[in-house]
Design a protein around this motif. Structure first.
Motif, PDB file in Angstrom:
ATOM      1  N   ALA A  49       0.830  -1.209   0.000  1.00 27.79           N
ATOM      2  CA  ALA A  49       0.000   0.000   0.000  1.00 27.79           C
ATOM      3  C   ALA A  49       0.865   1.259   0.000  1.00 27.79           C
ATOM      4  O   ALA A  49       0.527   2.260  -0.646  1.00 27.79           O
ATOM      5  N   TRP A  52       2.032   1.955  -3.493  1.00 21.33           N
ATOM      6  CA  TRP A  52       0.999   2.621  -4.299  1.00 21.33           C
ATOM      7  C   TRP A  52       0.994   4.119  -4.000  1.00 21.33           C
ATOM      8  O   TRP A  52       0.872   4.935  -4.922  1.00 21.33           O
ATOM      9  N   ARG A  53       1.089   4.487  -2.712  1.00 20.65           N
ATOM     10  CA  ARG A  53       1.084   5.918  -2.358  1.00 20.65           C
ATOM     11  C   ARG A  53       2.298   6.638  -2.931  1.00 20.65           C
ATOM     12  O   ARG A  53       2.262   7.854  -3.141  1.00 20.65           O
ATOM     13  N   ASP A  87      -8.788  -4.343  -0.160  1.00 25.26           N
ATOM     14  CA  ASP A  87      -8.826  -3.229   0.785  1.00 25.26           C
ATOM     15  C   ASP A  87      -8.441  -1.909   0.143  1.00 25.26           C
ATOM     16  O   ASP A  87      -8.440  -0.868   0.810  1.00 25.26           O
ATOM     17  N   ASP A  88      -8.115  -1.943  -1.146  1.00 27.83           N
ATOM     18  CA  ASP A  88      -7.651  -0.739  -1.827  1.00 27.83           C
ATOM     19  C   ASP A  88      -8.836   0.016  -2.411  1.00 27.83           C
ATOM     20  O   ASP A  88      -9.933  -0.523  -2.573  1.00 27.83           O
ATOM     21  N   ARG A  89      -8.623   1.274  -2.751  1.00 25.92           N
ATOM     22  CA  ARG A  89      -9.671   2.079  -3.380  1.00 25.92           C
ATOM     23  C   ARG A  89      -9.693   1.786  -4.875  1.00 25.92           C
ATOM     24  O   ARG A  89      -8.715   1.285  -5.440  1.00 25.92           O
ATOM     25  N   PRO A  90     -10.794   2.125  -5.565  1.00 26.50           N
ATOM     26  CA  PRO A  90     -10.825   1.972  -7.023  1.00 26.50           C
ATOM     27  C   PRO A  90      -9.773   2.860  -7.678  1.00 26.50           C
ATOM     28  O   PRO A  90      -9.619   4.022  -7.325  1.00 26.50           O
ATOM     29  N   ARG A  91      -9.069   2.304  -8.629  1.00 28.40           N
ATOM     30  CA  ARG A  91      -7.966   3.050  -9.243  1.00 28.40           C
ATOM     31  C   ARG A  91      -8.022   3.076 -10.770  1.00 28.40           C
ATOM     32  O   ARG A  91      -7.060   3.462 -11.410  1.00 28.40           O
ATOM     33  N   TRP A  95      -5.411   0.028 -13.975  1.00 31.21           N
ATOM     34  CA  TRP A  95      -4.979  -0.626 -12.742  1.00 31.21           C
ATOM     35  C   TRP A  95      -5.650  -1.992 -12.618  1.00 31.21           C
ATOM     36  O   TRP A  95      -4.985  -2.997 -12.311  1.00 31.21           O
ATOM     37  N   HIS A 138      -6.979  10.772 -10.325  1.00 31.34           N
ATOM     38  CA  HIS A 138      -8.339  10.629  -9.816  1.00 31.34           C
ATOM     39  C   HIS A 138      -8.482   9.281  -9.145  1.00 31.34           C
ATOM     40  O   HIS A 138      -7.681   8.390  -9.321  1.00 31.34           O
ATOM     41  N   ALA A 139      -9.527   9.146  -8.360  1.00 29.02           N
ATOM     42  CA  ALA A 139      -9.779   7.892  -7.656  1.00 29.02           C
ATOM     43  C   ALA A 139     -10.940   7.130  -8.260  1.00 29.02           C
ATOM     44  O   ALA A 139     -11.338   6.104  -7.755  1.00 29.02           O
ATOM     45  N   GLY A 140     -11.500   7.640  -9.311  1.00 27.20           N
ATOM     46  CA  GLY A 140     -12.664   7.007  -9.926  1.00 27.20           C
ATOM     47  C   GLY A 140     -12.282   5.849 -10.811  1.00 27.20           C
ATOM     48  O   GLY A 140     -11.128   5.469 -10.913  1.00 27.20           O
TER      49      GLY A 140
END
Length: 370
Positions: A49, A52-53, A87-91, A95, A138-140
């Motif tokens: 994680a 990724w950041r 557990d990750d956000r949509p990328r 991705w 973006h996170a969408g």
């Protein structure tokens, strides 16, 4: 006062001191305490994680682990990436596609000490990863591919698959030229659609592996493919990839065509080397480097000509505005870049053979756009 966990003690012993003795000490602690396994797994997912950041993506992470370590480490990092994903956000679409590429592989059974050693070696690498340029703003879920776009990419993939499979160089290069024509037409269609009905589409970016050997020549080939498809490429030699900036449809085209042309170039080079050996000459590194450099140079000119045939005067303002947007995104991502000289291009026979392999393409004109 809280007593440090086994994992903490192992990390203190092994992760911050790059010696074999330190690694053995940490692995011994982990091997002796099976109850630490769950925490060790959780901490690995946290390392992922953090990567990724810091701008890394799944394909990048697997590539660097494969480049620096061994197969067992690749299997471990793939398992960590897949475990962390829920557990990750949509990328976004790209991705998700990278995650889909990661085949679930069982880490081979080994004694606890050997396994712990491999895990700590991997974590050492993950801990030291530098920050990379962020590709997604973006996170969408990211822009979707239209049905017509999917059909077009399917046609392009089919052409390139035929090009890779044929044993006739002229046919392979003609099929690749045809694929470039379709890519150019698809790119223009997308640009016109965006101009008529503006959408929140903006230039994106992706990373494409540029692996040794002969990575300089391969980077030149990728740059030529990117330029012909309204994209820009920046090579990162230490980490073995180029970052390509452009609009989504064009990024898809670049990745498809570069991968196929690289396969075709290696096939053509092998054939040329066989002819050289039959003539009594031993194959050399400079021959291969010169061959690929010439192939990249001539192929770039061929692709650019195929793309230009699709452009009419009325399209120039639309394409120019997209080029400005791509350049702006590139300069914001990479405010400082340098150029490099292509080394090892000194074999005249290799250059001639590579240029001739690229020159065999028959680039046919297409009817004007409606």
């Amino acid at each position: 006062m809280t007593t440090p966990s086994t994992v903490d003690r192992a990390f203190r012993a092994a992760l911050y001191t790059a010696t074999e003795d330190a690694l053995d000490a940490g692995a011994s602690l982990l091997a002796a305490d099976p109850a630490a396994d769950a925490e060790l797994q959780r901490r690995g997912e946290e390392f992922v994680a953090t990567a990724w950041r810091r701008g890394w993506q799944p394909r990048d992470l697997v590539r660097i682990v494969r480049r620096e370590l061994d197969d067992v480490h690749v299997r471990i990092v793939v398992a960590l990436v897949r475990a962390q994903a829920p557990d990750d956000r949509p990328r976004g679409r790209r991705w998700a596609a990278q995650l889909d590429e990661l085949a679930t592989e069982v880490v081979p059974a080994a004694d606890r000490f050997s396994y712990a050693t491999a895990v700590l070696e991997l974590y050492r690498l993950l801990l030291r990863l530098p920050a990379l340029e962020t590709l997604d703003g973006h996170a969408g879920p990211g822009p979707a591919v239209s049905r017509s776009g999917s059909r077009m990419l399917g046609r392009i993939r089919a052409l390139l698959a035929k090009a890779e499979a044929t044993g006739f160089p002229e046919e392979a290069e003609a099929l690749s030229a045809k694929a470039q024509e379709l890519m150019a037409r698809h790119s223009i269609d997308e640009a016109l659609l965006a101009a008529r009905a503006p959408a929140p589409d903006a230039p994106g970016a992706c990373r494409i592996g540029v692996e040794p050997p002969y990575e300089q020549a391969k980077a030149v080939l990728l740059d030529a493919v990117a330029t012909a498809n309204h994209c820009r490429a920046v090579w990162n030699e230490p980490f073995g990839f180029s970052t390509v900036v452009g609009f989504e449809a064009d990024l898809d085209a670049v990745e498809l065509l570069y991968t196929s042309l690289l396969v075709q170039a290696m096939t053509a080079m092998t054939r040329a080397e066989a002819a050289q050996r039959a003539g009594g000459r031993k194959r050399t590194k400079t021959f291969r480097q010169s061959f690929l450099a010439a192939y990249a140079h001539r192929t770039g000119a061929r692709l650019a000509a195929a793309a230009e045939e699709q452009v009419t005067e009325d399209l120039l303002p639309v394409l120019a505005s997209r080029d400005v947007a791509v350049t702006d995104r590139l300069e914001r991502m990479f405010p400082q870049t340098t150029t490099t000289r292509l080394r090892g291009v000194s074999d005249a026979a290799g250059w001639t053979e590579g240029a001739e392999a690229a020159d065999r393409a028959q680039v046919r004109a297409r009817p004007p756009l409606d």
